[in-house]
Design a protein around this motif. Structure first.
Motif: not given
Length: 161
Positions: A146-161
């Protein structure tokens, strides 16, 4: 083990951190010192017995749950996040992850903090690579995927969880 001066130092530092926190005072050196004292104890115990507490939960059991080590570790990383000490999250996250095998407990809470810290530091490529290593190390941990998927869609510098 529990009567060793290093365990007593760890217990003292832990108590001081929580007492200070109850009074609204967050002593950075206290939390870092308590974490370092714990890591020193683990190193010392493993010097005598390399199989000592390979799982974090084993460490709790071996100390008769006297120290609430799991709680302290999670509180420590929460505190580091609150004060924005992202570099220390990465360094000490690696230390604690490396110290245990993580076959029984999940390392997700710490690994997610590390990935978010890398993102806050603007190191997205490292965060993605770290997540890939996490998936290899703990393939059954759905949080890693889940974290990997979120990482690949997040913008630079934002927390993912």
């Amino acid at each position: 083990m529990g009567r060793d001066p290093k365990w007593e130092k760890f217990a003292e530092l832990t108590a001081r951190c929580y007492k200070a926190a109850e009074n609204g005072n967050t002593l950075s050196t206290c939390w870092n010192d308590a974490f370092n004292a714990l890591m020193d104890v683990i190193t010392q115990e493993r010097g005598n017995d390399s199989s000592f507490a390979r799982e974090l939960g084993n460490l709790e059991k071996l100390t008769d749950f006297k120290f609430n080590i799991v709680g302290l570790i999670l509180d420590y990383f929460d505190w580091l996040w609150r004060v924005g000490d992202y570099q220390t999250i990465c360094v000490n996250g690696d230390r604690i992850i490396s110290a245990f095998d993580w076959h029984v407990e999940s390392s997700s809470a710490i690994r997610i903090k590390m990935i978010n810290a890398l993102m806050k530091l603007g190191r997205k490529d490292e965060a993605v690579e770290y997540c890939m290593e996490w998936i290899k190390a703990e393939p059954e941990d759905v949080n890693a995927v889940i974290t990997q998927k979120a990482l690949l869609t997040e913008r630079k510098g934002e927390a993912i969880c």
